[in-house]
Enzyme design. Structure first.
Site, mmCIF file in Angstrom:
data_model
loop_
_atom_site.group_PDB
_atom_site.id
_atom_site.type_symbol
_atom_site.label_atom_id
_atom_site.label_comp_id
_atom_site.label_asym_id
_atom_site.label_seq_id
_atom_site.Cartn_x
_atom_site.Cartn_y
_atom_site.Cartn_z
ATOM 1 N N HIS A 123 -35.703 12.988 14.118
ATOM 2 C CA HIS A 123 -36.243 12.534 15.404
ATOM 3 C C HIS A 123 -35.231 12.637 16.533
ATOM 4 O O HIS A 123 -35.421 12.039 17.590
ATOM 5 C CB HIS A 123 -36.748 11.081 15.282
ATOM 6 C CG HIS A 123 -37.868 10.940 14.305
ATOM 7 N ND1 HIS A 123 -38.176 9.747 13.695
ATOM 8 C CD2 HIS A 123 -38.748 11.843 13.795
ATOM 9 C CE1 HIS A 123 -39.212 9.920 12.883
ATOM 10 N NE2 HIS A 123 -39.565 11.182 12.915
ATOM 11 N N CYS A 151 -30.633 17.769 35.900
ATOM 12 C CA CYS A 151 -29.892 18.738 35.078
ATOM 13 C C CYS A 151 -28.844 19.416 35.959
ATOM 14 O O CYS A 151 -29.180 19.879 37.076
ATOM 15 C CB CYS A 151 -30.869 19.790 34.531
ATOM 16 S SG CYS A 151 -30.046 21.239 33.839
HETATM 17 C C1 BV8 Z 1 -45.723 15.266 15.077
HETATM 18 C C2 BV8 Z 1 -37.668 8.966 18.308
HETATM 19 C C3 BV8 Z 1 -47.204 17.113 15.378
HETATM 20 C C4 BV8 Z 1 -37.998 8.301 19.617
HETATM 21 C C5 BV8 Z 1 -39.534 8.451 16.807
HETATM 22 C C6 BV8 Z 1 -50.378 12.324 10.677
HETATM 23 C C7 BV8 Z 1 -51.027 11.139 10.404
HETATM 24 C C8 BV8 Z 1 -51.011 10.080 11.316
HETATM 25 C C9 BV8 Z 1 -50.346 10.215 12.559
HETATM 26 C C10 BV8 Z 1 -49.732 11.409 12.822
HETATM 27 C C11 BV8 Z 1 -49.728 12.459 11.902
HETATM 28 N N1 BV8 Z 1 -49.009 13.479 12.445
HETATM 29 C C12 BV8 Z 1 -48.577 13.146 13.670
HETATM 30 C C13 BV8 Z 1 -48.998 11.882 13.926
HETATM 31 C C14 BV8 Z 1 -48.748 11.145 15.156
HETATM 32 C C15 BV8 Z 1 -47.387 10.445 15.136
HETATM 33 C C16 BV8 Z 1 -47.373 9.282 14.193
HETATM 34 O O1 BV8 Z 1 -46.906 9.397 13.048
HETATM 35 N N2 BV8 Z 1 -47.834 8.159 14.673
HETATM 36 C C17 BV8 Z 1 -47.820 6.962 13.850
HETATM 37 C C18 BV8 Z 1 -47.302 5.792 14.682
HETATM 38 C C19 BV8 Z 1 -49.207 6.740 13.321
HETATM 39 N N3 BV8 Z 1 -46.338 11.375 14.783
HETATM 40 C C20 BV8 Z 1 -45.833 12.169 15.743
HETATM 41 O O2 BV8 Z 1 -46.246 12.202 16.878
HETATM 42 C C21 BV8 Z 1 -44.683 13.079 15.325
HETATM 43 N N4 BV8 Z 1 -44.953 14.427 15.797
HETATM 44 O O3 BV8 Z 1 -46.130 15.030 13.974
HETATM 45 O O4 BV8 Z 1 -46.039 16.447 15.774
HETATM 46 C C22 BV8 Z 1 -48.408 16.336 15.828
HETATM 47 C C23 BV8 Z 1 -48.409 15.697 17.066
HETATM 48 C C24 BV8 Z 1 -49.543 14.972 17.463
HETATM 49 C C25 BV8 Z 1 -50.658 14.875 16.625
HETATM 50 C C26 BV8 Z 1 -50.631 15.500 15.372
HETATM 51 C C27 BV8 Z 1 -49.502 16.227 14.977
HETATM 52 C C28 BV8 Z 1 -43.399 12.626 15.993
HETATM 53 C C29 BV8 Z 1 -42.951 11.309 15.429
HETATM 54 C C30 BV8 Z 1 -41.526 10.963 15.958
HETATM 55 C C31 BV8 Z 1 -41.597 9.801 16.915
HETATM 56 N N5 BV8 Z 1 -40.235 9.434 17.322
HETATM 57 N N6 BV8 Z 1 -38.272 8.208 17.206
HETATM 58 C C32 BV8 Z 1 -37.334 6.966 19.750
HETATM 59 O O5 BV8 Z 1 -36.746 6.460 18.773
HETATM 60 O O6 BV8 Z 1 -37.392 6.427 20.872
HETATM 61 S S1 BV8 Z 1 -40.181 7.547 15.555
HETATM 62 C C33 BV8 Z 1 -39.452 5.996 15.506
HETATM 63 O O7 BV8 Z 1 -40.154 5.282 14.450
HETATM 64 C C34 BV8 Z 1 -38.011 5.915 15.052
HETATM 65 O O8 BV8 Z 1 -37.392 7.158 14.841
HETATM 66 C C35 BV8 Z 1 -38.087 5.172 13.715
HETATM 67 O O9 BV8 Z 1 -37.151 5.514 12.825
HETATM 68 C C36 BV8 Z 1 -39.406 5.629 13.289
HETATM 69 C C37 BV8 Z 1 -40.022 5.119 12.095
HETATM 70 O O10 BV8 Z 1 -39.930 3.714 11.983
HETATM 71 P P1 BV8 Z 1 -38.960 3.077 10.837
HETATM 72 O O11 BV8 Z 1 -37.648 3.765 10.868
HETATM 73 O O12 BV8 Z 1 -39.665 3.048 9.549
HETATM 74 O O13 BV8 Z 1 -38.746 1.657 11.456
HETATM 75 P P2 BV8 Z 1 -39.767 0.429 11.414
HETATM 76 O O14 BV8 Z 1 -39.284 -0.551 12.424
HETATM 77 O O15 BV8 Z 1 -41.186 0.926 11.459
HETATM 78 O O16 BV8 Z 1 -39.590 -0.170 9.941
HETATM 79 C C38 BV8 Z 1 -38.338 -0.701 9.560
HETATM 80 C C39 BV8 Z 1 -38.433 -0.955 8.076
HETATM 81 O O17 BV8 Z 1 -37.169 -1.428 7.614
HETATM 82 C C40 BV8 Z 1 -39.448 -2.025 7.721
HETATM 83 O O18 BV8 Z 1 -40.185 -1.593 6.582
HETATM 84 C C41 BV8 Z 1 -38.585 -3.245 7.364
HETATM 85 O O19 BV8 Z 1 -39.170 -4.026 6.330
HETATM 86 C C42 BV8 Z 1 -37.336 -2.585 6.842
HETATM 87 N N7 BV8 Z 1 -36.100 -3.362 7.028
HETATM 88 C C43 BV8 Z 1 -35.730 -4.106 8.110
HETATM 89 N N8 BV8 Z 1 -34.488 -4.591 7.917
HETATM 90 C C44 BV8 Z 1 -34.074 -4.127 6.687
HETATM 91 C C45 BV8 Z 1 -35.101 -3.349 6.122
HETATM 92 N N9 BV8 Z 1 -34.988 -2.768 4.911
HETATM 93 C C46 BV8 Z 1 -33.837 -2.958 4.233
HETATM 94 N N10 BV8 Z 1 -32.795 -3.696 4.702
HETATM 95 C C47 BV8 Z 1 -32.894 -4.280 5.919
HETATM 96 N N11 BV8 Z 1 -31.850 -5.019 6.385
#
Ligand code: BV8
Length: 252
Positions: A123, A151
């Protein structure tokens, strides 16, 4: 709760004998360095915004200054953070197994700072910016009164060098990650909610192709099944414990 004293022995053996270990990390790994996870309530000024609304091209189009300032705030957080024992354990593991691939969803650059040689940043990285018109990447830039800064080459607004929702992931990074998931014999998924695609598909792909899958998270229960280990616990505790249990005689 899994702790360093009750890591399943079969998992320790599987890691010690693994030929190719692949790892996917999420915000839960950086949470141990004090960086809010992506879905944590944003603190202070940002409490009223949903990160998924700000991390989009539309938000940048609509209010480039607000989006730029959100990333500047996050850059400050990251600059004040240090790699934690979880990051360091992964950098150590890379030196202890025959083949190692680190894939991260995190954009904070902490794996690199911890000593991991080639983290695949699916990402992008908020410590870099790029021209919104030409795509030229900059690691250093002048931040004056005008935000986003223009830029230096063409004057178009600079933007964070990250992948926003709705944007394609870097094809080379995704291909490397996909290949590792299909070829590894042990896949570690650490600190990720598994909500964001296509990264979320990697652990499932690895397991479907025959790898042993290990999930480390605070929101899972401890389970051991055929080729699947789920460890409830903190990444900063369980990663060092797992690596030390598998390679007790290796230098730290
Ligand atoms: C794309 C950069 C083609 C920006 C980020 C298929 C199905 C469904 C949806 C989609 C799909 N394909 C595409 C999509 C749409 C979308 C998507 O997935 N949406 C989701 C929300 C449903 N994906 C995209 O748009 C991607 N592009 O596929 O292009 C396309 C496009 C459009 C339509 C179709 C296809 C691009 C995705 C990238 C987005 N950019 N980051 C920024 O950071 O500002 S993602 C962002 O969320 C971060 O990078 C982060 O890492 C990421 C994921 O979250 P997690 O890292 O898992 O963090 P989270 O807070 O959620 O969870 C933390 C976890 O840690 C928890 O489980 C918690 O319990 C645990 N935890 C906490 N503390 C601890 C711990 N575990 C252990 N120890 C601890 N101490």
């Amino acid at each position: 709760m899994a702790t360093e004293s009750n890591i399943p022995p079969e998992l320790v053996t599987a890691l010690r004998q693994a030929r190719h270990v692949a790892v996917l990390t999420g915000a839960g790994v950086s949470a141990e360095s004090g960086i809010p996870t992506f879905r944590d309530a944003q603190t202070g000024l940002w409490a009223r915004y949903d990160p998924e609304d700000l991390a989009t091209p539309e938000a940048f189009q609509r209010n480039p200054r607000l989006v730029w300032e959100w990333y500047a705030w996050r850059r400050q957080l990251v600059s004040g953070a240090a790699p934690n024992p979880g990051h360091l354990a992964l950098a150590r593991l890379e030196r202890l197994v025959p083949r190692f691939t680190l894939i991260t969803q995190n954009v904070d650059g902490l794996h690199h700072r911890a000593g991991s040689s080639a983290p695949i940043e699916l990402h992008g990285n908020i410590m870099r910016v790029r021209c919104s018109a030409e795509g030229t990447v900059y690691e250093h830039w002048d931040e004056g009164a005008e935000l986003p800064p223009p830029c230096p080459a063409c004057g178009a607004p600079l933007r964070p060098d990250v992948v926003w929702f709705g944007e394609q992931l870097p094809s080379d990074a995704l291909e490397q990650a996909w290949n590792a998931a299909t070829r590894c014999d042990l896949f570690l998924s650490v600190g990720t909610s598994g909500l964001v695609e296509p990264a979320a598909s990697l652990p499932r792909l690895a397991h479907a192709r025959g790898a042993t899958l290990v999930v480390i998270n605070l929101d899972v229960s401890d389970t051991v099944r055929e080729r699947l280990f789920s460890l409830h616990g903190r990444s900063g505790v369980l990663l060092p414990a797992l690596v030390s249990a598998a390679f007790p005689d290796a230098a730290a």
